[in-house]
Design a protein around this motif. Structure first.
Motif, PDB file in Angstrom:
ATOM      1  N   SER A  50     -19.109   3.673  -1.444  1.00 27.56           N
ATOM      2  CA  SER A  50     -18.980   2.224  -0.916  1.00 27.56           C
ATOM      3  C   SER A  50     -20.233   1.469  -1.765  1.00 27.56           C
ATOM      4  O   SER A  50     -21.096   2.098  -2.145  1.00 27.56           O
ATOM      5  N   THR A  51     -20.004   0.270  -2.239  1.00 27.70           N
ATOM      6  CA  THR A  51     -21.006  -0.658  -2.598  1.00 27.70           C
ATOM      7  C   THR A  51     -21.826  -1.360  -1.692  1.00 27.70           C
ATOM      8  O   THR A  51     -22.502  -2.136  -2.134  1.00 27.70           O
ATOM      9  N   ASP A  52     -21.214  -1.130  -0.665  1.00 27.03           N
ATOM     10  CA  ASP A  52     -21.991  -1.678   0.541  1.00 27.03           C
ATOM     11  C   ASP A  52     -23.307  -0.988   0.924  1.00 27.03           C
ATOM     12  O   ASP A  52     -23.089   0.070   1.345  1.00 27.03           O
ATOM     13  N   THR A  53     -24.500  -1.563   0.405  1.00 25.01           N
ATOM     14  CA  THR A  53     -25.631  -0.720   0.655  1.00 25.01           C
ATOM     15  C   THR A  53     -26.927  -1.468   1.059  1.00 25.01           C
ATOM     16  O   THR A  53     -26.701  -2.767   1.021  1.00 25.01           O
ATOM     17  N   PRO A  54     -27.877  -1.020   1.489  1.00 21.82           N
ATOM     18  CA  PRO A  54     -29.200  -1.582   1.599  1.00 21.82           C
ATOM     19  C   PRO A  54     -29.885  -2.016   0.454  1.00 21.82           C
ATOM     20  O   PRO A  54     -29.437  -1.412  -0.494  1.00 21.82           O
ATOM     21  N   ASN A  55     -30.711  -3.058   0.502  1.00 19.26           N
ATOM     22  CA  ASN A  55     -31.417  -3.282  -1.112  1.00 19.26           C
ATOM     23  C   ASN A  55     -31.903  -2.368  -1.718  1.00 19.26           C
ATOM     24  O   ASN A  55     -32.715  -1.539  -1.059  1.00 19.26           O
ATOM     25  N   GLY A  56     -31.613  -2.090  -2.929  1.00 19.29           N
ATOM     26  CA  GLY A  56     -32.176  -1.126  -3.708  1.00 19.29           C
ATOM     27  C   GLY A  56     -31.646   0.130  -3.832  1.00 19.29           C
ATOM     28  O   GLY A  56     -31.875   0.959  -4.814  1.00 19.29           O
ATOM     29  N   PHE A  57     -30.297   0.074  -3.406  1.00 21.32           N
ATOM     30  CA  PHE A  57     -29.514   1.276  -3.727  1.00 21.32           C
ATOM     31  C   PHE A  57     -27.862   0.710  -4.305  1.00 21.32           C
ATOM     32  O   PHE A  57     -27.563  -0.498  -4.180  1.00 21.32           O
ATOM     33  N   GLY A  58     -27.285   1.455  -5.275  1.00 18.33           N
ATOM     34  CA  GLY A  58     -26.140   1.104  -5.700  1.00 18.33           C
ATOM     35  C   GLY A  58     -24.891   1.502  -4.953  1.00 18.33           C
ATOM     36  O   GLY A  58     -23.709   0.829  -4.925  1.00 18.33           O
ATOM     37  N   TYR A  59     -24.892   2.543  -4.135  1.00 26.24           N
ATOM     38  CA  TYR A  59     -23.783   3.179  -3.427  1.00 26.24           C
ATOM     39  C   TYR A  59     -24.084   3.797  -2.197  1.00 26.24           C
ATOM     40  O   TYR A  59     -25.350   4.024  -1.930  1.00 26.24           O
ATOM     41  N   SER A  60     -23.430   3.695  -1.165  1.00 22.05           N
ATOM     42  CA  SER A  60     -23.402   4.612   0.030  1.00 22.05           C
ATOM     43  C   SER A  60     -22.080   5.442   0.209  1.00 22.05           C
ATOM     44  O   SER A  60     -21.253   5.029  -0.506  1.00 22.05           O
ATOM     45  N   LEU A  61     -22.413   6.657   0.991  1.00 21.21           N
ATOM     46  CA  LEU A  61     -21.181   7.179   1.281  1.00 21.21           C
ATOM     47  C   LEU A  61     -20.725   6.573   2.751  1.00 21.21           C
ATOM     48  O   LEU A  61     -21.253   6.480   3.619  1.00 21.21           O
ATOM     49  N   LYS A  62     -19.213   6.455   2.732  1.00 17.18           N
ATOM     50  CA  LYS A  62     -18.697   5.669   3.905  1.00 17.18           C
ATOM     51  C   LYS A  62     -17.620   6.579   4.592  1.00 17.18           C
ATOM     52  O   LYS A  62     -16.764   7.013   3.676  1.00 17.18           O
TER      53      LYS A  62
END
Lengths: 366, 61
Positions: free
Chosen positions: A65-77
């Motif tokens: 996912s591109t929903d992330t905290p500031n400073g990251f490009g991706y998360s695993l959802k």
């Protein structure tokens, strides 16, 4: 001139590469960026992150996912696409990263100088409550495990969490390329794992007792979500800022375990080099992996119904190609097989009058 | 079923060699070549299933 403070060498956590985790920012996803209805153990989306079920599988969706905290490009959802509010006693869901023992020697586990390790990460979930992480030693007979908890305080909000696992003076990690340990994020656990008191110091694993005490069941709510990024595991009792490696560096680390050369495409990394002057046939096909892999990999060529190599733009031939003479750094031939797996007497290209090509993937995951 | 499914597992003698050192098979229906290397997770799982009597490896043709 102001004096600089020089940290003593004993503070290992501040020296050199700190993060033991590979792909902690989940930027590398060679297999897929999304997978739905997952019910099998294994690696489905982002590199190095494995899902493991005990008991019956809990169907879910994984996505980069591109929903992330500031400073990251991706998360695993992860989304719970099945609802199971009453888990079987032996059922659980574990997202893990697996480690070679030779990459954990700095923990000095099993010695009087054993080190603490600190886990830090950003997490977001649609559910509030207690979640459990565990560090699992598979080298010691019977296995050993330590657990830690974190609390999701606010639903659908990125939160930064840290857990320090204490040192373990019992049971050293093997100094080799085999599977020695797992870092586990638990998302659901049955009563076999939630019974007792959470093991916040290392103890012999006993059928999962004390491992996931207090764990929230993500699958109790249909379409509940859990996301993570910025995962770091480092020596010491203090979480330091996430060590951002370049995408190229992270990808190279991932290649040691898995490499996809346009698998599924007929324009991949396996090329026949040319024709044999005596027979008029190409006799070999050397495919070099970008890095030496952890172990001799499983190699798959092409996919789906095609199972075919491409005669460089002159059409495909169904020939069920498989890699031959596989080593940790390359494979040296492609052999034609029947659909049932019996090899034929011909090499990949013996019947072809054209230069051939195919995509492949090599898997040396733990 | 949580584990990978292995079918059509056949020992294979590589070109230029005299003894089998890998198996041809399908992993969840997908053709693959698995080296007979204990460090390979697929081979380890195949051997576990063989020892449990759940899977048979055919000899090389």
């Amino acid at each position: 001139m102001a004096l600089s403070k020089i940290l003593p060498a004993s503070q290992d956590q501040y020296v050199g590469a700190r993060n033991i985790i590979i792909n902690g920012n989940v930027a590398c996803s060679q297999r897929a960026t999304s997978a739905t209805s997952i019910t099998s153990n294994g690696y489905h989306t982002v590199d190095r992150w494995n899902v493991n079920f005990d008991g019956s599988a809990l169907s879910h969706k994984q996505e980069q996912s591109t929903d992330t905290p500031n400073g990251f490009g991706y998360s695993l959802k992860i989304t719970a696409t099945t609802q199971d509010a009453s888990l079987d006693a032996n059922q659980n869901y574990q997202l893990d990263q697996r480690f070679e023992g030779q990459n954990l020697q700095q923990l000095k586990k099993g010695t009087s100088d054993a080190q603490s390790v600190t886990l830090s990460f950003w997490v977001k979930s649609s559910l509030t409550g207690i979640f459990i992480c565990a560090f699992n030693d598979l080298d010691t007979s019977g296995q050993r495990t330590v657990s830690g908890s974190y609390t999701i305080n606010l639903a659908n909000t990125w939160e930064y969490k840290t857990i320090t696992f204490p040192p373990d003076t019992t049971g050293a990690f093997n100094n080799d390329n085999g599977l020695s340990a797992r870092l586990i994020f638990c998302l659901a656990a049955g009563s076999n794992f939630t019974t007792g008191t959470l093991a916040t110091t290392w103890e012999a694993s006993s059928g999962g007792v004390n491992t996931y005490v207090g764990q929230t069941n993500l699958f109790a709510t249909l379409n509940a979500t859990w996301q993570i990024t910025g995962i770091q595991l480092e020596i010491g009792e203090v979480a330091t800022p996430f060590e951002h490696r370049s995408f190229g560096e992270e990808q190279q680390l991932c290649f040691r375990y898995y490499y996809d050369s346009r698998f599924g495409s007929n324009d991949g990394g396996a090329y026949s080099p040319g024709r044999d002057a005596q027979y008029g046939h190409v006799r070999a096909c050397i495919a070099q992996f970008p890095v030496k892999m952890r172990a001799t990999p499983t190699v798959s060529i092409q996919s789906g119904n095609a199972n075919s190599m491409d005669r460089f733009g002159r059409g495909q031939e169904q020939c069920f190609p498989k890699a031959d003479n596989i080593h940790s750094d390359q494979f040296q031939n492609i052999v034609k097989f029947t659909d049932s797996g019996q090899s034929t007497t011909t090499n990949w290209t013996d019947n072809g009058l054209y230069i051939n090509r195919a995509g492949y993937k090599a898997d040396a995951e733990l | 079923m949580n584990e990978n499914t292995y079918t059509d597992v056949v020992r294979h003698i590589p070109t230029g060699e005299t003894v089998a050192n890998n198996v041809s098979c399908k992993i969840n229906g997908e053709p693959a070549c698995v080296p007979m290397d204990n460090g390979n997770r697929h081979w380890a799982e195949i051997m576990r299933q063989v020892e449990a009597g759940e899977l048979t490896i055919e000899e090389a043709d």
